[in-house]
Scaffold this active site. Structure first.
Site, PDB file in Angstrom:
ATOM      1  CB  ILE A  64      13.940  10.720   4.542  1.00 39.75           C
ATOM      2  CG1 ILE A  64      12.793  10.938   3.550  1.00 39.75           C
ATOM      3  CG2 ILE A  64      13.597   9.617   5.545  1.00 39.75           C
ATOM      4  CD1 ILE A  64      12.641   9.815   2.534  1.00 39.75           C
ATOM      5  CB  THR A 132       4.868   0.966  -6.634  1.00 40.85           C
ATOM      6  OG1 THR A 132       3.616   0.717  -7.244  1.00 40.85           O
ATOM      7  CG2 THR A 132       5.527   2.135  -7.367  1.00 40.85           C
ATOM      8  CG  ASP A 133       2.097  -2.921  -9.301  1.00 41.98           C
ATOM      9  OD1 ASP A 133       1.914  -1.790  -8.811  1.00 41.98           O
ATOM     10  OD2 ASP A 133       1.183  -3.779  -9.381  1.00 41.98           O
ATOM     11  CD  GLU A 134       0.306   2.864  -8.950  1.00 38.02           C
ATOM     12  OE1 GLU A 134       0.423   4.015  -9.388  1.00 38.02           O
ATOM     13  OE2 GLU A 134      -0.617   2.503  -8.191  1.00 38.02           O
ATOM     14  CE1 TYR A 157       3.743   6.271  -4.753  1.00 34.09           C
ATOM     15  CE2 TYR A 157       2.640   4.958  -6.438  1.00 34.09           C
ATOM     16  CZ  TYR A 157       3.363   5.039  -5.261  1.00 34.09           C
ATOM     17  OH  TYR A 157       3.716   3.888  -4.591  1.00 34.09           O
ATOM     18  CE  LYS A 161       7.995   4.099  -4.322  1.00 34.00           C
ATOM     19  NZ  LYS A 161       8.498   4.135  -2.900  1.00 34.00           N
ATOM     20  N   GLY A 291      -5.223   9.701 -16.493  1.00 34.46           N
ATOM     21  CA  GLY A 291      -4.082   8.792 -16.698  1.00 34.46           C
ATOM     22  C   GLY A 291      -4.232   7.459 -15.977  1.00 34.46           C
TER      23      GLY A 291
HETATM   24  P1  NAD Z   1       1.790   5.420   3.650  1.00 32.69           P
HETATM   25  O1  NAD Z   1       1.410   6.676   2.929  1.00 32.69           O
HETATM   26  O2  NAD Z   1       0.756   4.709   4.449  1.00 32.69           O
HETATM   27  O3  NAD Z   1       3.013   5.709   4.644  1.00 32.69           O
HETATM   28  C1  NAD Z   1       4.102   6.506   4.272  1.00 32.69           C
HETATM   29  C2  NAD Z   1       4.870   6.856   5.531  1.00 32.69           C
HETATM   30  O4  NAD Z   1       6.005   7.654   5.146  1.00 32.69           O
HETATM   31  C3  NAD Z   1       4.067   7.696   6.537  1.00 32.69           C
HETATM   32  O5  NAD Z   1       4.244   7.196   7.838  1.00 32.69           O
HETATM   33  C4  NAD Z   1       4.665   9.094   6.404  1.00 32.69           C
HETATM   34  O6  NAD Z   1       4.566   9.868   7.587  1.00 32.69           O
HETATM   35  C5  NAD Z   1       6.107   8.769   6.033  1.00 32.69           C
HETATM   36  N1  NAD Z   1       6.756   9.880   5.328  1.00 32.69           N
HETATM   37  C6  NAD Z   1       6.263  10.579   4.258  1.00 32.69           C
HETATM   38  N2  NAD Z   1       7.145  11.543   3.904  1.00 32.69           N
HETATM   39  C7  NAD Z   1       8.214  11.441   4.748  1.00 32.69           C
HETATM   40  C8  NAD Z   1       9.436  12.143   4.867  1.00 32.69           C
HETATM   41  N3  NAD Z   1       9.746  13.163   4.052  1.00 32.69           N
HETATM   42  N4  NAD Z   1      10.309  11.772   5.840  1.00 32.69           N
HETATM   43  C9  NAD Z   1      10.009  10.748   6.680  1.00 32.69           C
HETATM   44  N5  NAD Z   1       8.854  10.052   6.620  1.00 32.69           N
HETATM   45  C10 NAD Z   1       7.969  10.397   5.657  1.00 32.69           C
HETATM   46  O7  NAD Z   1       2.412   4.476   2.535  1.00 32.69           O
HETATM   47  P2  NAD Z   1       2.331   2.893   2.378  1.00 32.69           P
HETATM   48  O8  NAD Z   1       1.112   2.544   1.631  1.00 32.69           O
HETATM   49  O9  NAD Z   1       2.609   2.256   3.688  1.00 32.69           O
HETATM   50  O10 NAD Z   1       3.580   2.656   1.392  1.00 32.69           O
HETATM   51  C11 NAD Z   1       4.894   2.468   1.904  1.00 32.69           C
HETATM   52  C12 NAD Z   1       5.860   2.264   0.753  1.00 32.69           C
HETATM   53  O11 NAD Z   1       5.455   1.141  -0.017  1.00 32.69           O
HETATM   54  C13 NAD Z   1       5.914   3.442  -0.233  1.00 32.69           C
HETATM   55  O12 NAD Z   1       7.235   3.608  -0.641  1.00 32.69           O
HETATM   56  C14 NAD Z   1       5.039   2.994  -1.402  1.00 32.69           C
HETATM   57  O13 NAD Z   1       5.467   3.604  -2.605  1.00 32.69           O
HETATM   58  C15 NAD Z   1       5.309   1.501  -1.389  1.00 32.69           C
HETATM   59  N6  NAD Z   1       4.233   0.652  -1.924  1.00 32.69           N
HETATM   60  C16 NAD Z   1       2.947   0.771  -1.451  1.00 32.69           C
HETATM   61  C17 NAD Z   1       1.957  -0.089  -1.923  1.00 32.69           C
HETATM   62  C18 NAD Z   1       0.529   0.006  -1.419  1.00 32.69           C
HETATM   63  O14 NAD Z   1      -0.341  -0.691  -1.938  1.00 32.69           O
HETATM   64  N7  NAD Z   1       0.231   0.794  -0.405  1.00 32.69           N
HETATM   65  C19 NAD Z   1       2.285  -1.053  -2.881  1.00 32.69           C
HETATM   66  C20 NAD Z   1       3.600  -1.134  -3.363  1.00 32.69           C
HETATM   67  C21 NAD Z   1       4.569  -0.282  -2.852  1.00 32.69           C
HETATM   68  O1  DAU Z   2       0.037  -0.907  -7.277  1.00 34.86           O
HETATM   69  C1  DAU Z   2       0.687  -0.447  -6.131  1.00 34.86           C
HETATM   70  C2  DAU Z   2       0.117   0.890  -5.732  1.00 34.86           C
HETATM   71  O2  DAU Z   2      -1.187   0.648  -5.217  1.00 34.86           O
HETATM   72  C3  DAU Z   2       0.975   1.618  -4.696  1.00 34.86           C
HETATM   73  O3  DAU Z   2       2.211   1.916  -5.264  1.00 34.86           O
HETATM   74  C4  DAU Z   2       0.289   2.910  -4.235  1.00 34.86           C
HETATM   75  O4  DAU Z   2       1.038   3.507  -3.192  1.00 34.86           O
HETATM   76  C5  DAU Z   2      -1.091   2.551  -3.703  1.00 34.86           C
HETATM   77  O5  DAU Z   2      -1.782   3.730  -3.348  1.00 34.86           O
HETATM   78  C6  DAU Z   2      -1.882   1.781  -4.758  1.00 34.86           C
HETATM   79  O6  DAU Z   2      -2.206   2.652  -5.880  1.00 34.86           O
HETATM   80  P1  DAU Z   2      -3.647   2.623  -6.594  1.00 34.86           P
HETATM   81  O7  DAU Z   2      -3.869   3.887  -7.280  1.00 34.86           O
HETATM   82  O8  DAU Z   2      -3.805   1.364  -7.378  1.00 34.86           O
HETATM   83  O9  DAU Z   2      -4.571   2.476  -5.254  1.00 34.86           O
HETATM   84  P2  DAU Z   2      -5.956   3.168  -4.871  1.00 34.86           P
HETATM   85  O10 DAU Z   2      -6.430   2.477  -3.620  1.00 34.86           O
HETATM   86  O11 DAU Z   2      -5.882   4.645  -4.859  1.00 34.86           O
HETATM   87  O12 DAU Z   2      -6.914   2.742  -6.065  1.00 34.86           O
HETATM   88  C7  DAU Z   2      -7.132   1.362  -6.395  1.00 34.86           C
HETATM   89  C8  DAU Z   2      -8.038   1.336  -7.625  1.00 34.86           C
HETATM   90  O13 DAU Z   2      -9.338   1.814  -7.246  1.00 34.86           O
HETATM   91  C9  DAU Z   2      -7.578   2.255  -8.748  1.00 34.86           C
HETATM   92  O14 DAU Z   2      -7.899   1.640 -10.000  1.00 34.86           O
HETATM   93  C10 DAU Z   2      -8.428   3.517  -8.585  1.00 34.86           C
HETATM   94  C11 DAU Z   2      -9.723   2.980  -8.004  1.00 34.86           C
HETATM   95  N1  DAU Z   2     -10.429   3.866  -7.054  1.00 34.86           N
HETATM   96  C12 DAU Z   2      -9.736   4.419  -6.032  1.00 34.86           C
HETATM   97  C13 DAU Z   2     -10.351   5.242  -5.112  1.00 34.86           C
HETATM   98  C14 DAU Z   2      -9.582   5.891  -3.977  1.00 34.86           C
HETATM   99  C15 DAU Z   2     -11.806   4.070  -7.196  1.00 34.86           C
HETATM  100  O15 DAU Z   2     -12.450   3.556  -8.120  1.00 34.86           O
HETATM  101  N2  DAU Z   2     -12.424   4.870  -6.268  1.00 34.86           N
HETATM  102  C16 DAU Z   2     -11.765   5.488  -5.246  1.00 34.86           C
HETATM  103  O16 DAU Z   2     -12.387   6.231  -4.459  1.00 34.86           O
END
Ligand code: NAD
Ligand code: DAU
Length: 351
Positions: A64, A132-134, A157, A161, A291
């Site tokens: 993108i 994201t809520d982050e 990150y 966002k 952080g």
């Molecule tokens: P993910 O990492 O599983 O998937 C991201 C996708 O984006 C992948 O398929 C990757 O190949 C593609 N991508 C990365 N860089 C790209 C680029 N430059 N051009 C085209 N494609 C590219 O992520 P996810 O967990 O599915 O999250 C999707 C969206 O939702 C993100 O924007 C994330 O910030 C948001 N989000 C995620 C969560 C969560 O808990 N996972 C929660 C709230 C919001």
């Molecule tokens: O809140 C939404 C976000 O949730 C999204 O925007 C992000 O894309 C998604 O990755 C997620 O972020 P977190 O940092 O909250 O998710 P993660 O699964 O990495 O971690 C969840 C919690 O668990 C966090 O407090 C860190 C902790 N953790 C994570 C990992 C990978 C551990 O304690 N051990 C671990 O090995």
């Protein structure tokens, strides 16, 4: 909406969203998935869709951030809407190496907005931004994030966002583009890359590897089953107020240690260890994430009142489905963990 561009459709939430759109929603048009296929994107997540939905699904392997390619895509397909998921999504990676986060999350979003702006007078395209809520930072013991909570991102990150959210808002206000943004809490479910807490713990617990818990394990996340998120995004795209922001959450606050113990206990029931030991013995407290936000909790009253959305899945049913999915897809886990992911782990932590 008949013709939708989904970015990042080969990742975790994007692939669930495309499946949801084609099989479970009222949508009867075409989806074009633009994905660069980074370590987190897998074509396998969408296997069979071209055959199952002839003429309704197309894939373009593109970055993108590539202006020329985005121009070509917007010319080739006559989009009515964009649903923008593509991002670098893992907080720990953003701490080690923020570069790709700045590029994809900020510059990539800008490139897409520019294409939508270019089309504004000839072919208006609605732009939905998945965030994201982050972006709100961390909560203390009480209170919830609402749509008016000030932005205070704490990781590269979340800062990237937050920056993209501001660009979307600015393009709506300045150029009059039709935009919506959703800020969602932690998702879990099928096809999540096993670096995130829930799939990582499932995988390690199955292999009897240590279960890493950061800090004291008392950080709180608000968990939402991925299909509930997809349904909310689709509702907002169709019926959300233009220019509006919507919080999405699971009303499901849990300390990390509780999530980890629940997974251990469920797996002990489903796949008892030959030794008869409890998997909770594998829990290992490790150095905290720099952080590290203490608590997230979402107030989704606006989404509930305006569009009637509430989560359908409870944590009990959602985690059960998720664990079963990972048990049934061990080959998928092995394949996505091979290659780039293994070399990243080796680079960070050694062999
Ligand atoms: P993910 O990492 O599983 O998937 C991201 C996708 O984006 C992948 O398929 C990757 O190949 C593609 N991508 C990365 N860089 C790209 C680029 N430059 N051009 C085209 N494609 C590219 O992520 P996810 O967990 O599915 O999250 C999707 C969206 O939702 C993100 O924007 C994330 O910030 C948001 N989000 C995620 C969560 C969560 O808990 N996972 C929660 C709230 C919001
Ligand atoms: O809140 C939404 C976000 O949730 C999204 O925007 C992000 O894309 C998604 O990755 C997620 O972020 P977190 O940092 O909250 O998710 P993660 O699964 O990495 O971690 C969840 C919690 O668990 C966090 O407090 C860190 C902790 N953790 C994570 C990992 C990978 C551990 O304690 N051990 C671990 O090995």
């Amino acid at each position: 909406m008949k013709n939708i561009l989904v970015t990042g459709g080969s990742g975790f939430i994007g692939s669930n969203f495309i499946r949801f759109l084609l099989s479970e929603s009222s949508f009867n048009g075409r989806v074009v998935n633009v994905d660069k296929l980074t370590y987190a994107g897998n074509q396998e997540n969408l296997t069979g869709l071209e055959e199952e939905f002839p003429g309704r699904y197309a894939f373009e392997k593109k970055d993108i951030c590539d202006k020329e390619n985005m121009r070509t895509i917007f010319e080739k397909y006559d989009f009515d809407a964009v649903c923008h998921f593509a991002a670098e999504s893992h907080v720990d990676r953003s701490i080690v190496d923020p570069d790709a986060f700045i590029m994809t999350n900020i510059i990539g979003t800008y490139m897409l907005l520019e294409e939508v702006r270019r089309k504004k007078d000839t072919r208006p395209v609605h732009f939905h931004h998945v965030s994201t809520d982050e972006v709100y930072g961390s909560l203390g013991e009480n209170g919830f994030f609402t749509e008016t909570t000030p932005y205070r991102p704490n990781s590269p990150y979340s800062a990237s966002k937050a920056s993209s959210d501001h660009l979307v808002r600015a393009y709506g206000k300045t150029y009059g583009l039709s935009v919506t943004t959703s800020n969602c809490s932690n998702n879990y479910g099928p096809y999540q890359f096993p670096e995130k807490l829930i799939p990582l713990i499932i995988e390690n617990a199955l292999c009897e590897n240590p279960l890493p818990v950061y800090g004291d394990g008392k950080n709180i996340r608000d968990w939402l089953y991925v299909t509930d998120h997809c349904r909310a995004v689709w509702m907002i795209m169709q019926h959300g107020k233009r220019g509006g922001m919507y919080n999405i959450g699971g009303q499901c606050e849990k300390e990390n240690i509780e999530v980890v113990k629940t997974i251990c206990d469920r797996l002990d029931d489903m796949r008892p260890l030959a030794s008869g030991k409890s998997r909770q013995e594998l829990i290992t407290f490790v150095k905290d994430r720099p952080g590290h936000d203490r608590r997230y909790a979402i107030d989704f009253t606006k989404l509930k009142n305006e569009l009637g959305w509430t989560p359908k899945e409870s944590f009990d049913t959602g985690i059960e489905k998720t664990i079963k999915w990972y048990l049934d897809h061990k080959d998928w886990v092995e394949r996505v963990k091979s290659g780039e992911y293994r070399s990243w782990i080796k680079q960070q932590y050694g062999d």
